[in-house]
Scaffold this motif. Structure first.
Motif, PDB file in Angstrom:
ATOM      1  N   SER A  49       0.453  -1.575  -0.068  1.00 43.66           N
ATOM      2  CA  SER A  49       0.098   0.204   0.067  1.00 43.66           C
ATOM      3  C   SER A  49       1.430   1.197   0.118  1.00 43.66           C
ATOM      4  CB  SER A  49      -0.935  -0.064   0.926  1.00 43.66           C
ATOM      5  OG  SER A  49      -0.566   0.043   2.502  1.00 43.66           O
ATOM      6  N   ASP A  51       2.700   2.670  -2.066  1.00 40.76           N
ATOM      7  CA  ASP A  51       2.848   3.783  -3.634  1.00 40.76           C
ATOM      8  C   ASP A  51       0.938   4.887  -3.515  1.00 40.76           C
ATOM      9  OD1 ASP A  51       4.888   3.200  -4.318  1.00 40.76           O
ATOM     10  OD2 ASP A  51       3.454   1.409  -5.759  1.00 40.76           O
ATOM     11  N   GLU A  52      -0.064   3.757  -2.990  1.00 39.65           N
ATOM     12  CA  GLU A  52      -1.057   4.549  -2.601  1.00 39.65           C
ATOM     13  C   GLU A  52      -0.897   5.694  -1.541  1.00 39.65           C
ATOM     14  OE1 GLU A  52      -4.217   5.900  -4.156  1.00 39.65           O
ATOM     15  OE2 GLU A  52      -3.366   4.410  -5.342  1.00 39.65           O
ATOM     16  N   ILE A  53      -0.764   5.297  -0.325  1.00 42.58           N
ATOM     17  CA  ILE A  53      -0.276   6.221   0.015  1.00 42.58           C
ATOM     18  C   ILE A  53       0.809   7.523   0.295  1.00 42.58           C
ATOM     19  CG2 ILE A  53       0.635   6.218   2.642  1.00 42.58           C
ATOM     20  CD1 ILE A  53       0.380   3.542   3.708  1.00 42.58           C
ATOM     21  N   ARG A  55       1.291   8.397  -3.254  1.00 43.28           N
ATOM     22  CA  ARG A  55       0.614   9.305  -4.469  1.00 43.28           C
ATOM     23  C   ARG A  55      -0.718  10.223  -3.562  1.00 43.28           C
ATOM     24  NH1 ARG A  55      -1.275   4.850  -6.486  1.00 43.28           N
ATOM     25  NH2 ARG A  55       0.078   5.447  -7.641  1.00 43.28           N
ATOM     26  N   GLU A  56      -1.569   9.593  -2.592  1.00 37.32           N
ATOM     27  CA  GLU A  56      -1.899  10.344  -1.700  1.00 37.32           C
ATOM     28  C   GLU A  56      -1.238  11.179  -0.979  1.00 37.32           C
ATOM     29  OE1 GLU A  56      -4.789   7.963   1.152  1.00 37.32           O
ATOM     30  OE2 GLU A  56      -5.618   6.701  -0.956  1.00 37.32           O
ATOM     31  N   TYR A  57      -0.426  11.241  -0.015  1.00 37.48           N
ATOM     32  CA  TYR A  57       0.169  12.676   0.657  1.00 37.48           C
ATOM     33  C   TYR A  57       0.644  13.369  -0.660  1.00 37.48           C
ATOM     34  CZ  TYR A  57       3.904  14.963   2.583  1.00 37.48           C
ATOM     35  OH  TYR A  57       4.347  15.911   3.429  1.00 37.48           O
ATOM     36  N   GLY A  59      -0.633  14.215  -3.364  1.00 30.95           N
ATOM     37  CA  GLY A  59      -1.823  14.618  -3.476  1.00 30.95           C
ATOM     38  C   GLY A  59      -2.423  16.091  -2.680  1.00 30.95           C
ATOM     39  N   SER A  60      -2.167  16.016  -1.488  1.00 32.06           N
ATOM     40  CA  SER A  60      -2.796  16.948  -0.325  1.00 32.06           C
ATOM     41  C   SER A  60      -1.487  18.077  -0.693  1.00 32.06           C
ATOM     42  CB  SER A  60      -2.226  15.868   1.075  1.00 32.06           C
ATOM     43  OG  SER A  60      -1.549  15.585   1.375  1.00 32.06           O
ATOM     44  N   GLY A  63       1.296  17.645   1.244  1.00 34.88           N
ATOM     45  CA  GLY A  63       2.717  16.858   0.306  1.00 34.88           C
ATOM     46  C   GLY A  63       3.063  18.027  -0.771  1.00 34.88           C
ATOM     47  N   ARG A  64       1.795  18.802  -1.175  1.00 31.18           N
ATOM     48  CA  ARG A  64       2.692  19.290  -2.708  1.00 31.18           C
ATOM     49  C   ARG A  64       3.160  20.582  -1.742  1.00 31.18           C
ATOM     50  NH1 ARG A  64      -2.809  19.190  -3.481  1.00 31.18           N
ATOM     51  NH2 ARG A  64      -3.659  21.232  -2.579  1.00 31.18           N
TER      52      ARG A  64
END
Length: 79
Positions: A49, A51-53, A55-57, A59-60, A63-64
């Motif tokens: 999981s 990669d998904e975690i 990617r979500e970070y 996208g926040s 994270g940006r």
């Protein structure tokens, strides 16, 4: 503990998962490579999981911002 394990002559090592006889438990030394494989097996769902975690970070908003700071600081002396 189940009755099956109570009468078993071999038990899995809690550190590396190797089957160790009851008589040899005190002498057992874990193989470092086997120990790592066992740890990776225990963490397989978390690893899958990641990669998904990430990617979500990314996208926040947090994270940006972290990406922006990293880009800004990349190549700066002392950073």
């Amino acid at each position: 503990m189940s009755a099956f394990f109570a009468s078993s002559r071999h038990m899995p090592c809690t550190e590396c998962g190797a089957s160790v006889s009851a008589e040899a438990q005190d002498e057992h030394v874990c193989d470092p490579e086997r120990k790592l494989d066992y740890l990776m097996f225990q963490l397989r769902e978390e690893i899958a999981s990641f990669d998904e975690i990430l990617r979500e970070y990314l996208g926040s908003a947090k994270g940006r911002f972290a990406q922006w700071v990293a880009e800004r600081d990349r190549g700066r002396p002392g950073s």
